[in-house]
Motif scaffolding. Structure first.
Motif, PDB file in Angstrom:
ATOM      1  N   GLY A  35       0.731  -1.297  -0.218  1.00 51.01           N
ATOM      2  CA  GLY A  35      -0.084  -0.116  -0.141  1.00 51.01           C
ATOM      3  C   GLY A  35       0.894   1.427   0.026  1.00 51.01           C
ATOM      4  N   THR A  36       0.379   2.275   0.900  1.00 48.24           N
ATOM      5  CA  THR A  36       1.283   3.369   1.179  1.00 48.24           C
ATOM      6  C   THR A  36       2.101   3.601   1.933  1.00 48.24           C
ATOM      7  OG1 THR A  36      -0.644   4.384   2.262  1.00 48.24           O
ATOM      8  CG2 THR A  36      -0.554   4.678  -0.246  1.00 48.24           C
ATOM      9  N   THR A  37       2.323   2.368   2.560  1.00 44.76           N
ATOM     10  CA  THR A  37       3.374   1.952   3.930  1.00 44.76           C
ATOM     11  C   THR A  37       4.981   2.455   3.278  1.00 44.76           C
ATOM     12  OG1 THR A  37       2.163   0.400   4.361  1.00 44.76           O
ATOM     13  CG2 THR A  37       4.370   0.240   5.513  1.00 44.76           C
ATOM     14  N   MET A  38       5.493   3.177   4.300  1.00 43.70           N
ATOM     15  CA  MET A  38       7.015   3.484   3.751  1.00 43.70           C
ATOM     16  C   MET A  38       7.813   2.290   3.498  1.00 43.70           C
ATOM     17  SD  MET A  38       9.468   5.281   6.704  1.00 43.70           S
ATOM     18  CE  MET A  38      11.225   5.762   6.306  1.00 43.70           C
ATOM     19  N   ARG A  39       8.465   2.599   2.435  1.00 45.36           N
ATOM     20  CA  ARG A  39       9.382   1.556   1.804  1.00 45.36           C
ATOM     21  C   ARG A  39      10.701   1.392   3.153  1.00 45.36           C
ATOM     22  NH1 ARG A  39       4.518   1.635  -0.505  1.00 45.36           N
ATOM     23  NH2 ARG A  39       4.757   0.806  -2.533  1.00 45.36           N
ATOM     24  N   PRO A  40      11.335   0.115   2.978  1.00 43.02           N
ATOM     25  CA  PRO A  40      10.886  -1.000   2.349  1.00 43.02           C
ATOM     26  C   PRO A  40       9.623  -1.856   3.023  1.00 43.02           C
ATOM     27  CG  PRO A  40      12.580  -1.584   3.892  1.00 43.02           C
ATOM     28  CD  PRO A  40      12.227  -0.006   4.147  1.00 43.02           C
ATOM     29  N   THR A  41       8.809  -2.090   1.864  1.00 40.83           N
ATOM     30  CA  THR A  41       7.585  -2.859   2.334  1.00 40.83           C
ATOM     31  C   THR A  41       7.290  -3.963   1.031  1.00 40.83           C
ATOM     32  OG1 THR A  41       5.391  -2.911   3.185  1.00 40.83           O
ATOM     33  CG2 THR A  41       5.740  -1.156   1.567  1.00 40.83           C
ATOM     34  N   LYS A  42       6.404  -4.673   1.154  1.00 40.05           N
ATOM     35  CA  LYS A  42       6.065  -5.420  -0.050  1.00 40.05           C
ATOM     36  C   LYS A  42       4.635  -6.175   0.238  1.00 40.05           C
ATOM     37  CE  LYS A  42       8.261  -9.529   1.925  1.00 40.05           C
ATOM     38  NZ  LYS A  42       9.477 -10.601   1.640  1.00 40.05           N
ATOM     39  N   GLU A  43       4.126  -6.564  -0.820  1.00 42.45           N
ATOM     40  CA  GLU A  43       2.838  -7.597  -0.781  1.00 42.45           C
ATOM     41  C   GLU A  43       3.257  -8.927  -0.604  1.00 42.45           C
ATOM     42  OE1 GLU A  43      -0.127  -9.532  -3.934  1.00 42.45           O
ATOM     43  OE2 GLU A  43      -0.344  -7.134  -3.800  1.00 42.45           O
ATOM     44  N   GLY A  44       2.840  -9.354   0.598  1.00 36.37           N
ATOM     45  CA  GLY A  44       2.953 -10.814   1.223  1.00 36.37           C
ATOM     46  C   GLY A  44       1.870 -11.639   1.617  1.00 36.37           C
ATOM     47  N   PRO A  45       1.894 -12.557   2.400  1.00 45.60           N
ATOM     48  CA  PRO A  45       0.864 -13.422   3.316  1.00 45.60           C
ATOM     49  C   PRO A  45       0.376 -12.554   4.368  1.00 45.60           C
ATOM     50  CG  PRO A  45       3.212 -14.354   3.859  1.00 45.60           C
ATOM     51  CD  PRO A  45       3.330 -13.136   3.006  1.00 45.60           C
ATOM     52  N   MET A  46      -0.772 -12.917   4.656  1.00 48.05           N
ATOM     53  CA  MET A  46      -1.458 -12.586   6.049  1.00 48.05           C
ATOM     54  C   MET A  46      -0.566 -13.318   7.168  1.00 48.05           C
ATOM     55  SD  MET A  46      -4.836 -14.699   7.214  1.00 48.05           S
ATOM     56  CE  MET A  46      -4.334 -14.405   8.977  1.00 48.05           C
ATOM     57  N   MET A  47      -0.570 -12.591   8.186  1.00 51.36           N
ATOM     58  CA  MET A  47       0.121 -13.270   9.444  1.00 51.36           C
ATOM     59  C   MET A  47      -0.663 -13.412  10.525  1.00 51.36           C
ATOM     60  SD  MET A  47       3.965 -11.755   9.686  1.00 51.36           S
ATOM     61  CE  MET A  47       4.597 -12.903  10.846  1.00 51.36           C
ATOM     62  N   LEU A  48      -0.625 -14.467  11.193  1.00 55.52           N
ATOM     63  CA  LEU A  48      -1.036 -14.847  12.264  1.00 55.52           C
ATOM     64  C   LEU A  48      -0.309 -15.069  13.543  1.00 55.52           C
ATOM     65  CD1 LEU A  48      -4.130 -15.432  13.472  1.00 55.52           C
ATOM     66  CD2 LEU A  48      -3.661 -17.930  13.037  1.00 55.52           C
ATOM     67  N   PHE A  49      -0.168 -14.156  14.458  1.00 52.75           N
ATOM     68  CA  PHE A  49       0.711 -14.040  15.569  1.00 52.75           C
ATOM     69  C   PHE A  49      -0.046 -15.017  16.755  1.00 52.75           C
ATOM     70  CE2 PHE A  49       1.971 -10.359  13.401  1.00 52.75           C
ATOM     71  CZ  PHE A  49       3.410 -10.374  13.294  1.00 52.75           C
TER      72      PHE A  49
END
Length: 500
Positions: free
Chosen positions: A57-71
């Motif tokens: 999205g518009t998140t500050m880089r570095p970022t990327k599209e990836g899986p959802m996470m379950l913590f």
């Protein structure tokens, strides 16, 4: 953009009914779910991890599209996992909603046109466990592991809390998503953008000197969350967006009477906060942090703390056994999925009425957080269509008032491919004749460029300059010098490795 087989989308439509079935469904697809038992701190660390793994999205880089996470192991909480990024990918959102990525807008538009009203049930999973605020040990901050997304945030935020309430005068119900910050053991501040229907209900109740009963529903079927993001004029006040979710799943959304307030809750929610928005009671949003900041918002900036916000006085928290707290990062691709699909559906709905068959598709672009920018694919079918592409953009501004920029491309441009859109901008657009500006128009209050220092046309918050970038080819030139290079149609897959 990744797509799956038709049977995968069909299976999703048949099997997903809540957050748990959605997560179980994703677990069967490689690269869509990342589960971890490593302890994570909900203050800063959890979102800091997901920023790198899959925020985009518009998140500050570095970022990327990836899986959802379950913590599964959240510091300070036992058996209270946190799910993040469930919808932080258009491909994953499409898989969960059961329609191909390019068809999401039209599928949602069809659901709007065929609503199914919610039904009330006697018993619900969301009430398996009840925590009463009257208990002296009650503290909402110790029950729900709401993340503090950055260390500057005003506090722990519920970012995916779907608020359900009823008009105190008419009894009509509505649902909307609002940012909510835990302020005390039984107090949660709530922020309303101008014009939100729940805020209209609140104002009516406050004018009568009465609290507004509400429920905040967390951890839901993705179709419920996405449907809830429609706005006027497509869904006027009195239209409950849960009817759209029902149509999308071809099954009525189930509600249940709340335990401690006079309103309803979503039966399959993981967590429900029951409470009342108190009349004539306000708090400073960052009263516990004094940072001057609220939380990351969809344009990619951290919003300023509001000096005066209404307060939800919590009466109880009801949950499923071992509830999953669902959250998102406000500037992630998840916001694009939530807001953008409804933006697309709204524009498609209005333009189809105005000029049937001309607008082939719409994409609420990630760079605008699903709200500020739309790419429209327009087909000129005859010389009489010249100029109608710009009219379509004006209709789009009316269909979704928070829209700021529209890029219009032809039917031969892949509107979901930013490189292809920029190619059209570079080779089919001349700024002096193809850029149309509309100063002094109403858009979204969270656009930080809306200030007189940026433009003398801006007279106040929520005022901006809307822009149309016409990157279409004049009709008489479509089949001459602007035709793209044509390649031989071949069976290319026989040249690829078999395991691909």
């Amino acid at each position: 953009m990744k797509t799956y087989k038709d049977q995968d989308y069909l299976l999703a439509r048949e099997s997903i009914s809540d957050l748990r079935t959605a997560i179980d469904f994703l677990s069967k697809y490689e690269g869509q779910l990342l589960e971890t038992d490593v302890e994570v701190d909900p203050v800063g660390e959890l979102s800091g991890v997901y920023r790198h793994v899959g925020a985009a999205g518009t998140t500050m880089r570095p970022t990327k599209e990836g899986p959802m996470m379950l913590f599964n192991n959240v510091k300070g909480f036992t058996k209270s996992p946190v799910a993040i990024g469930v919808l932080a990918s258009r491909a994953r959102t499409a898989l969960l909603l059961g329609h191909k990525p390019e068809n999401l807008g039209r599928a949602m538009m069809n659901a709007v046109n065929n609503p199914i009203k919610p039904v009330v049930v006697d018993q619900a999973a969301c009430q398996e466990v009840v925590h009463l605020a009257s208990d002296p040990d009650f503290d909402i901050r110790k029950i729900i592991p709401a993340p503090t997304n950055t260390v500057e945030d005003a506090g722990p935020y519920v970012t995916l809390g779907l608020v359900y309430a009823e008009d105190p005068e008419t009894g009509e119900s509505d649902v909307t998503i609002h940012r909510q910050c835990f302020q005390a053991r039984d107090e949660v501040s709530i922020f309303f953008s101008p014009g939100r229907h729940i805020d209209v209900f609140r104002q009516k109740a406050e004018a009568a000197g009465k609290p507004l009963p509400i429920t905040v529903n967390i951890g839901l079927d993705p179709a419920v969350y996405v449907s809830a993001c429609f706005e006027p004029p497509v869904t006027p006040i009195g239209f409950n967006e849960l009817e759209i979710a029902g149509a999308f799943r071809n099954k009525a959304v189930e509600l249940v009477q709340a335990k401690t307030v006079d309103t309803k809750a979503i039966a399959h929610a993981e967590i429900v906060i029951e409470g009342e928005i108190m009349p004539d009671y306000r708090v400073v949003e960052d009263q516990n942090s004094n940072t001057g900041k609220a939380m990351p918002e969809f344009p990619g900036y951290t919003g300023g703390a509001n000096p005066s916000l209404p307060v939800i006085k919590v009466k109880s928290v009801t949950t499923r056994t071992n509830p999953i707290t669902q959250t998102c990062i406000g500037c992630s691709e998840e916001h694009v999925s939530l807001a953008g699909i409804c933006t697309e559906a709204s524009i498609l709905s209005m333009t189809e009425r105005a000029m049937p068959g001309r607008v082939k598709n719409v994409y609420a672009h990630s760079s605008g957080g699903g709200k500020l920018m739309a790419v429209m694919q327009f087909e000129k079918q005859s010389p009489k269509d010249e100029g109608r592409q710009r009219q379509a953009a004006l209709v789009a501004f009316g269909a979704f008032p928070e829209l700021k920029n529209v890029i219009i491309v032809g039917e031969d441009v892949d509107l979901f491919d930013s490189n292809d859109v920029l190619w059209a901008l570079n080779t089919r657009h001349q700024a002096d004749v193809d850029t149309i500006v509309i100063p002094g128009a109403s858009t979204h209050v969270l656009d930080p460029s809306q200030m007189p220092d940026m433009s003398p046309s801006i007279k106040g918050r929520g005022i901006s300059c809307k822009t149309i970038y016409d990157c279409t080819v004049p009709f008489e030139l479509k089949d001459t010098r602007f035709q793209r290079s044509q390649f031989m149609e071949v069976d290319y897959e026989r040249f690829l490795p078999k395991n691909k």
